[in-house]
Write a protein that holds these residues in place. Sequence first.
Motif, PDB file in Angstrom:
ATOM      1  N   LEU A   1     -18.510 -13.267   8.255  1.00 55.28           N
ATOM      2  CA  LEU A   1     -17.821 -12.177   7.569  1.00 55.28           C
ATOM      3  C   LEU A   1     -17.654 -12.554   6.105  1.00 55.28           C
ATOM      4  O   LEU A   1     -17.331 -13.706   5.781  1.00 55.28           O
ATOM      5  CB  LEU A   1     -16.448 -11.906   8.199  1.00 55.28           C
ATOM      6  CG  LEU A   1     -16.389 -10.822   9.292  1.00 55.28           C
ATOM      7  CD1 LEU A   1     -17.280 -11.187  10.457  1.00 55.28           C
ATOM      8  CD2 LEU A   1     -14.967 -10.581   9.743  1.00 55.28           C
ATOM      9  N   ALA A   2     -17.886 -11.584   5.226  1.00 54.96           N
ATOM     10  CA  ALA A   2     -17.882 -11.871   3.797  1.00 54.96           C
ATOM     11  C   ALA A   2     -16.517 -11.677   3.149  1.00 54.96           C
ATOM     12  O   ALA A   2     -16.068 -12.525   2.382  1.00 54.96           O
ATOM     13  CB  ALA A   2     -18.916 -10.986   3.088  1.00 54.96           C
ATOM     14  N   HIS A   3     -15.859 -10.544   3.454  1.00 54.49           N
ATOM     15  CA  HIS A   3     -14.605 -10.251   2.759  1.00 54.49           C
ATOM     16  C   HIS A   3     -13.906  -9.077   3.406  1.00 54.49           C
ATOM     17  O   HIS A   3     -14.479  -8.355   4.239  1.00 54.49           O
ATOM     18  CB  HIS A   3     -14.856  -9.943   1.275  1.00 54.49           C
ATOM     19  CG  HIS A   3     -15.770  -8.772   1.038  1.00 54.49           C
ATOM     20  ND1 HIS A   3     -15.331  -7.472   1.015  1.00 54.49           N
ATOM     21  CD2 HIS A   3     -17.112  -8.710   0.815  1.00 54.49           C
ATOM     22  CE1 HIS A   3     -16.338  -6.653   0.779  1.00 54.49           C
ATOM     23  NE2 HIS A   3     -17.440  -7.388   0.663  1.00 54.49           N
ATOM     24  N   LEU A   4     -12.660  -8.878   3.017  1.00 57.73           N
ATOM     25  CA  LEU A   4     -11.901  -7.689   3.387  1.00 57.73           C
ATOM     26  C   LEU A   4     -12.525  -6.497   2.671  1.00 57.73           C
ATOM     27  O   LEU A   4     -12.604  -6.476   1.440  1.00 57.73           O
ATOM     28  CB  LEU A   4     -10.432  -7.867   2.980  1.00 57.73           C
ATOM     29  CG  LEU A   4      -9.513  -6.656   3.087  1.00 57.73           C
ATOM     30  CD1 LEU A   4      -9.441  -6.150   4.518  1.00 57.73           C
ATOM     31  CD2 LEU A   4      -8.122  -7.006   2.567  1.00 57.73           C
ATOM     32  N   GLY A   5     -12.983  -5.528   3.440  1.00 55.82           N
ATOM     33  CA  GLY A   5     -13.686  -4.406   2.835  1.00 55.82           C
ATOM     34  C   GLY A   5     -12.799  -3.228   2.485  1.00 55.82           C
ATOM     35  O   GLY A   5     -12.900  -2.663   1.393  1.00 55.82           O
ATOM     36  N   HIS A   6     -11.930  -2.848   3.419  1.00 51.94           N
ATOM     37  CA  HIS A   6     -11.070  -1.690   3.170  1.00 51.94           C
ATOM     38  C   HIS A   6      -9.945  -1.666   4.195  1.00 51.94           C
ATOM     39  O   HIS A   6      -9.983  -2.393   5.198  1.00 51.94           O
ATOM     40  CB  HIS A   6     -11.865  -0.381   3.246  1.00 51.94           C
ATOM     41  CG  HIS A   6     -12.461  -0.113   4.586  1.00 51.94           C
ATOM     42  ND1 HIS A   6     -13.734  -0.493   4.932  1.00 51.94           N
ATOM     43  CD2 HIS A   6     -11.958   0.493   5.694  1.00 51.94           C
ATOM     44  CE1 HIS A   6     -13.993  -0.143   6.178  1.00 51.94           C
ATOM     45  NE2 HIS A   6     -12.923   0.466   6.670  1.00 51.94           N
ATOM     46  N   ALA A   7      -8.964  -0.841   3.933  1.00 55.72           N
ATOM     47  CA  ALA A   7      -7.881  -0.617   4.883  1.00 55.72           C
ATOM     48  C   ALA A   7      -7.524   0.856   4.873  1.00 55.72           C
ATOM     49  O   ALA A   7      -7.668   1.537   3.846  1.00 55.72           O
ATOM     50  CB  ALA A   7      -6.658  -1.461   4.529  1.00 55.72           C
ATOM     51  N   GLU A   8      -7.067   1.337   6.026  1.00 52.12           N
ATOM     52  CA  GLU A   8      -6.571   2.704   6.136  1.00 52.12           C
ATOM     53  C   GLU A   8      -5.075   2.665   6.358  1.00 52.12           C
ATOM     54  O   GLU A   8      -4.600   2.032   7.301  1.00 52.12           O
ATOM     55  CB  GLU A   8      -7.239   3.439   7.300  1.00 52.12           C
ATOM     56  CG  GLU A   8      -6.722   4.866   7.476  1.00 52.12           C
ATOM     57  CD  GLU A   8      -7.246   5.544   8.734  1.00 52.12           C
ATOM     58  OE1 GLU A   8      -7.219   6.788   8.778  1.00 52.12           O
ATOM     59  OE2 GLU A   8      -7.675   4.832   9.662  1.00 52.12           O
ATOM     60  N   LEU A   9      -4.341   3.321   5.488  1.00 52.81           N
ATOM     61  CA  LEU A   9      -2.898   3.442   5.637  1.00 52.81           C
ATOM     62  C   LEU A   9      -2.547   4.865   6.067  1.00 52.81           C
ATOM     63  O   LEU A   9      -3.113   5.834   5.564  1.00 52.81           O
ATOM     64  CB  LEU A   9      -2.179   3.125   4.322  1.00 52.81           C
ATOM     65  CG  LEU A   9      -2.290   1.689   3.808  1.00 52.81           C
ATOM     66  CD1 LEU A   9      -1.476   1.538   2.518  1.00 52.81           C
ATOM     67  CD2 LEU A   9      -1.823   0.683   4.850  1.00 52.81           C
ATOM     68  N   LEU A  10      -1.603   4.959   6.989  1.00 52.75           N
ATOM     69  CA  LEU A  10      -1.103   6.250   7.456  1.00 52.75           C
ATOM     70  C   LEU A  10       0.210   6.555   6.742  1.00 52.75           C
ATOM     71  O   LEU A  10       1.014   5.656   6.504  1.00 52.75           O
ATOM     72  CB  LEU A  10      -0.869   6.205   8.966  1.00 52.75           C
ATOM     73  CG  LEU A  10      -2.030   5.707   9.822  1.00 52.75           C
ATOM     74  CD1 LEU A  10      -1.630   5.687  11.291  1.00 52.75           C
ATOM     75  CD2 LEU A  10      -3.287   6.538   9.606  1.00 52.75           C
ATOM     76  N   THR A  11       0.413   7.814   6.411  1.00 52.87           N
ATOM     77  CA  THR A  11       1.634   8.196   5.707  1.00 52.87           C
ATOM     78  C   THR A  11       2.127   9.558   6.162  1.00 52.87           C
ATOM     79  O   THR A  11       1.319  10.496   6.314  1.00 52.87           O
ATOM     80  CB  THR A  11       1.431   8.221   4.183  1.00 52.87           C
ATOM     81  OG1 THR A  11       2.606   8.759   3.554  1.00 52.87           O
ATOM     82  CG2 THR A  11       0.231   9.061   3.781  1.00 52.87           C
ATOM     83  N   PRO A  12       3.434   9.707   6.371  1.00 57.53           N
ATOM     84  CA  PRO A  12       3.999  11.008   6.726  1.00 57.53           C
ATOM     85  C   PRO A  12       4.249  11.898   5.512  1.00 57.53           C
ATOM     86  O   PRO A  12       4.622  13.061   5.679  1.00 57.53           O
ATOM     87  CB  PRO A  12       5.310  10.639   7.418  1.00 57.53           C
ATOM     88  CG  PRO A  12       5.719   9.358   6.760  1.00 57.53           C
ATOM     89  CD  PRO A  12       4.443   8.624   6.453  1.00 57.53           C
ATOM     90  N   VAL A  13       4.068  11.362   4.309  1.00 56.50           N
ATOM     91  CA  VAL A  13       4.265  12.158   3.080  1.00 56.50           C
ATOM     92  C   VAL A  13       3.008  11.985   2.226  1.00 56.50           C
ATOM     93  O   VAL A  13       3.019  11.340   1.176  1.00 56.50           O
ATOM     94  CB  VAL A  13       5.553  11.742   2.329  1.00 56.50           C
ATOM     95  CG1 VAL A  13       6.787  12.197   3.085  1.00 56.50           C
ATOM     96  CG2 VAL A  13       5.616  10.233   2.118  1.00 56.50           C
ATOM     97  N   TYR A  14       1.952  12.590   2.676  1.00 52.80           N
ATOM     98  CA  TYR A  14       0.621  12.372   2.104  1.00 52.80           C
ATOM     99  C   TYR A  14       0.569  12.607   0.591  1.00 52.80           C
ATOM    100  O   TYR A  14       0.069  11.763  -0.158  1.00 52.80           O
ATOM    101  CB  TYR A  14      -0.380  13.269   2.825  1.00 52.80           C
ATOM    102  CG  TYR A  14      -1.771  13.268   2.241  1.00 52.80           C
ATOM    103  CD1 TYR A  14      -2.679  12.254   2.540  1.00 52.80           C
ATOM    104  CD2 TYR A  14      -2.187  14.295   1.388  1.00 52.80           C
ATOM    105  CE1 TYR A  14      -3.955  12.267   2.010  1.00 52.80           C
ATOM    106  CE2 TYR A  14      -3.458  14.320   0.852  1.00 52.80           C
ATOM    107  CZ  TYR A  14      -4.345  13.295   1.167  1.00 52.80           C
ATOM    108  OH  TYR A  14      -5.610  13.300   0.639  1.00 52.80           O
ATOM    109  N   GLU A  15       1.075  13.728   0.143  1.00 54.12           N
ATOM    110  CA  GLU A  15       0.963  14.056  -1.282  1.00 54.12           C
ATOM    111  C   GLU A  15       1.723  13.057  -2.149  1.00 54.12           C
ATOM    112  O   GLU A  15       1.232  12.620  -3.196  1.00 54.12           O
ATOM    113  CB  GLU A  15       1.461  15.479  -1.543  1.00 54.12           C
ATOM    114  CG  GLU A  15       0.620  16.564  -0.905  1.00 54.12           C
ATOM    115  CD  GLU A  15      -0.794  16.644  -1.476  1.00 54.12           C
ATOM    116  OE1 GLU A  15      -1.026  16.109  -2.576  1.00 54.12           O
ATOM    117  OE2 GLU A  15      -1.663  17.243  -0.810  1.00 54.12           O
ATOM    118  N   GLN A  16       2.931  12.664  -1.715  1.00 53.21           N
ATOM    119  CA  GLN A  16       3.699  11.688  -2.484  1.00 53.21           C
ATOM    120  C   GLN A  16       3.027  10.310  -2.484  1.00 53.21           C
ATOM    121  O   GLN A  16       3.007   9.620  -3.499  1.00 53.21           O
ATOM    122  CB  GLN A  16       5.124  11.566  -1.941  1.00 53.21           C
ATOM    123  CG  GLN A  16       5.978  12.806  -2.123  1.00 53.21           C
ATOM    124  CD  GLN A  16       6.040  13.636  -0.856  1.00 53.21           C
ATOM    125  OE1 GLN A  16       5.018  14.011  -0.281  1.00 53.21           O
ATOM    126  NE2 GLN A  16       7.256  13.929  -0.417  1.00 53.21           N
TER     127      GLN A  16
END
Length: 318
Positions: A11-26
């Motif tokens: 494995l080369a590196h951390l590529g990405h992460a997905e964060l979940l949010t209940p206040v998407y626009e903010q």
Amino acid sequence: MSETAEPMYELAHLGHAELLTPVYEQSLEFFVEVYGMDLVQESGGSAYLRAWGDHDLTTLKLTASDRAGLGHVGWRTISPQALDRRVAALEARGVTGEWIDGDVGHGKAYSFRTPSGQRNEIYYETEKYQAAQGKKSYLPNQPQSSVTRGAAVSRIDHINVLARDIPAAREFMCQTLGFKLREHLIPPDQPEAGAWLSLMNKAHDLAITREPADTTGRLHHLAYAVENREDVLRAADVFCELGTFIEFGPAKHSRTQGFFLYVYEPGGNRIEVFAGGFHIFAPDWEPVTWTTEGQGRSTAWGLDVPASFHTHATPVLP
């Protein structure tokens, strides 16, 4: 000299992460205007963002959800062949995962859950960022101009997840994916409280710390790096000017030696601004075992750790 396992560099590196949010626009406004990232595109209830120094098209997926937390974390392999080998190793370990077609910025990926409950994916094919004329740097070895806004984070750096059984969680990551244990914290007469692992020569790409509740799959924090300590101090001013509560820092970690600053994005996920950290070049590095903070200090220079740092994680429990 006793025989040791050959280090695995698949494995080369951390590529990405997905964060979940209940206040998407903010949350989206925070990551663009305060944290200083660029919006690549929006689709399917998610926003895809990048920091100015990220070479890949996107490193953060922000998704609207009923609660905060980690959607998944993605790790890039060094080759298509390495991807196949790691999938085989996972399945030999009894992991039941699935292939997905990919997402914005990357190709097919193998998605699975770790023993600590977080969804991970490994992939190789990725889309490189190509700066538009107004975003190009005068330096051809930089993906984008460093002239930006807010805290101006430069690249994705590491992620910290929670686990009830830290030795089991880190051994899984090391044995199946090739992470290397760099440091861990084992207080006297207590279970292991934290482990810091990396893929190549960083102090850490992944931290695993103790889950205080009877649950799995939670996120402690996601960190993006800035170029130096002064940028962390500047970020503190930016957060204060723009009304973002600072939970912890600026200060210096004992482990990793990183200079840090922690805040909460509007959805409740803890986000770090990070600089420095030592590098490891010895192939026979021996993991450092800590029993407490150096000379009894809460951090390298003595700043106390707020109670919330040990109790707050996402999703927040009832």
